[in-house]
Design a protein around this motif. Structure first.
Motif, mmCIF file in Angstrom:
data_model
loop_
_atom_site.group_PDB
_atom_site.id
_atom_site.type_symbol
_atom_site.label_atom_id
_atom_site.label_comp_id
_atom_site.label_asym_id
_atom_site.label_seq_id
_atom_site.Cartn_x
_atom_site.Cartn_y
_atom_site.Cartn_z
ATOM 1 N N TYR A 113 0.816 -1.212 0.000
ATOM 2 C CA TYR A 113 0.000 0.000 0.000
ATOM 3 C C TYR A 113 0.848 1.261 0.000
ATOM 4 C CZ TYR A 113 -4.093 -2.900 1.004
ATOM 5 O OH TYR A 113 -5.090 -3.830 0.936
ATOM 6 N N LEU A 114 0.272 2.319 -0.546
ATOM 7 C CA LEU A 114 0.975 3.586 -0.690
ATOM 8 C C LEU A 114 1.489 4.114 0.650
ATOM 9 C CD1 LEU A 114 1.647 5.618 -2.979
ATOM 10 C CD2 LEU A 114 -0.406 6.884 -2.324
ATOM 11 N N LYS A 121 7.254 -2.666 2.078
ATOM 12 C CA LYS A 121 6.896 -2.893 0.675
ATOM 13 C C LYS A 121 7.971 -3.715 -0.041
ATOM 14 C CE LYS A 121 5.838 1.460 -0.510
ATOM 15 N NZ LYS A 121 5.218 2.556 -1.318
ATOM 16 N N ARG A 147 2.559 -5.755 -8.651
ATOM 17 C CA ARG A 147 1.987 -4.900 -7.609
ATOM 18 C C ARG A 147 2.961 -3.779 -7.289
ATOM 19 N NH1 ARG A 147 -2.398 -5.674 -3.336
ATOM 20 N NH2 ARG A 147 -2.178 -3.727 -2.207
ATOM 21 N N ASP A 149 3.453 0.939 -6.784
ATOM 22 C CA ASP A 149 2.947 2.301 -6.926
ATOM 23 C C ASP A 149 4.100 3.198 -7.349
ATOM 24 O OD1 ASP A 149 4.373 3.307 -4.528
ATOM 25 O OD2 ASP A 149 2.949 2.079 -3.424
ATOM 26 N N PHE A 150 3.840 4.510 -7.425
ATOM 27 C CA PHE A 150 4.854 5.429 -7.914
ATOM 28 C C PHE A 150 6.005 5.633 -6.932
ATOM 29 C CE2 PHE A 150 2.063 6.547 -11.354
ATOM 30 C CZ PHE A 150 2.955 6.930 -12.354
ATOM 31 N N CYS A 156 9.521 -2.316 -7.929
ATOM 32 C CA CYS A 156 8.279 -3.113 -7.924
ATOM 33 C C CYS A 156 8.142 -4.027 -9.138
ATOM 34 C CB CYS A 156 7.054 -2.216 -7.782
ATOM 35 S SG CYS A 156 6.756 -1.077 -9.148
ATOM 36 N N ASN A 180 -7.468 8.340 -7.919
ATOM 37 C CA ASN A 180 -6.682 7.116 -7.725
ATOM 38 C C ASN A 180 -6.653 6.269 -8.995
ATOM 39 O OD1 ASN A 180 -6.063 7.744 -5.086
ATOM 40 N ND2 ASN A 180 -7.824 6.660 -4.247
ATOM 41 N N LEU A 183 -3.904 7.708 -11.193
ATOM 42 C CA LEU A 183 -2.579 7.308 -10.718
ATOM 43 C C LEU A 183 -2.300 5.850 -11.049
ATOM 44 C CD1 LEU A 183 -2.469 9.048 -7.207
ATOM 45 C CD2 LEU A 183 -1.054 9.603 -9.210
ATOM 46 N N PHE A 184 -3.318 5.023 -10.896
ATOM 47 C CA PHE A 184 -3.179 3.600 -11.188
ATOM 48 C C PHE A 184 -2.908 3.382 -12.674
ATOM 49 C CE2 PHE A 184 -5.292 -0.689 -11.748
ATOM 50 C CZ PHE A 184 -4.316 -1.414 -11.081
ATOM 51 N N TRP A 187 0.586 4.219 -13.449
ATOM 52 C CA TRP A 187 1.478 3.159 -12.974
ATOM 53 C C TRP A 187 1.470 1.973 -13.945
ATOM 54 C CZ3 TRP A 187 0.368 -1.913 -11.518
ATOM 55 C CH2 TRP A 187 1.440 -2.608 -10.936
#
Length: 238
Positions: A113-114, A121, A147, A149-150, A156, A180, A183-184, A187
């Motif tokens: 998670y962010l 992570k 999986r 995020d930025f 990742c 969101n 952003l997704f 990514w």
């Protein structure tokens, strides 16, 4: 790439870190296990580990000890449902007994998670690759889950082969918010530029605009409705 350096074990040690899972594994320069896909087959279906456990228990109660399901099993669940003390990491022997009855797996979706601390992570990314590598080494079918995020773009995608088939979970509740989603999608574009997969499986909706753009580039997109998706579809149909 680097192979794990073997060190003579001292007597009395216990493998509480599941080091056996990465025996003979190659690692990225950053130390993440490299997890090859062991199949290019498109899964007939994808179910959650929770559903797999329920099916296994039912078949065992009925005496069907050699049952086989054509489904691939993923872990697109709240972590406590598959990563508890009795979950796939800590009780991998029981997980092995269950998953051997299924056609294959999507490598585990340990959360990144962010708002997680970066070391956590990284550890969960390590575990995704280690578990997937181990399952493939046992001779089973494995497709990599992606999986991130930025904030973890520098690692990742590590350990996942390029120009292959990958899977992405799109069932996160925060994706209901437009900001969101954007952003997704950004990514996913970064993932495509890094891994250029020829096929993307989605557990959950594939209706985001990024998937339409990738289709135009020749990427095969295969959508597997989640339990939540199916529930709302059935409600609309009534």
């Amino acid at each position: 790439m680097a192979a794990m350096k073997k060190i003579d074990a001292r007597t009395g040690l216990r493998d509480i870190w599941n080091a056996h899972m990465v025996e003979d594994c190659e690692f990225t320069d950053s130390g993440f296990p490299i997890c090859p896909n062991t199949t290019e087959d498109i899964p007939e279906s994808i179910i959650t580990y929770e559903e797999a456990v329920a099916l296994y228990n039912r078949e065992m109660r009925e005496g069907n000890v050699n049952f086989h399901s054509n489904a691939f099993v993923g872990c697109f669940l709240d972590d406590y449902k598959f990563d508890s003390r009795n979950g796939i990491w800590h009780n991998w022997k029981r997980a092995k007994e269950i998953l051997e009855h299924f056609e294959g797996i999507i490598s585990p979706d340990f959360s990144t998670y962010l708002d997680f601390p970066d070391p956590l992570k990284r550890y969960n990314t390590y575990r995704m690759r280690a578990w997937g590598y181990w399952w493939g080494k046992l001779g089973h079918k494995v497709i990599n889950n992606v999986r991130g995020d930025f904030l973890c773009l520098d690692y990742c995608f590590e350990g996942i082969p390029k120009n292959s088939i990958v899977c992405i979970g799109t069932v996160a509740s925060e994706l209901r918010r437009k900001e969101n989603q954007l952003l997704f999608e950004d990514w996913i574009q970064k993932m495509y530029e890094e891994l250029y997969p020829h096929t993307i499986l989605t557990y959950g909706s594939a209706q985001l605009s990024i998937f339409k753009k990738l289709k135009q580039k020749g990427v095969i997109i295969v959508e597997y409705p989640s339990k939540t998706c199916l529930y709302f579809r059935n409600r609309k149909a009534k």
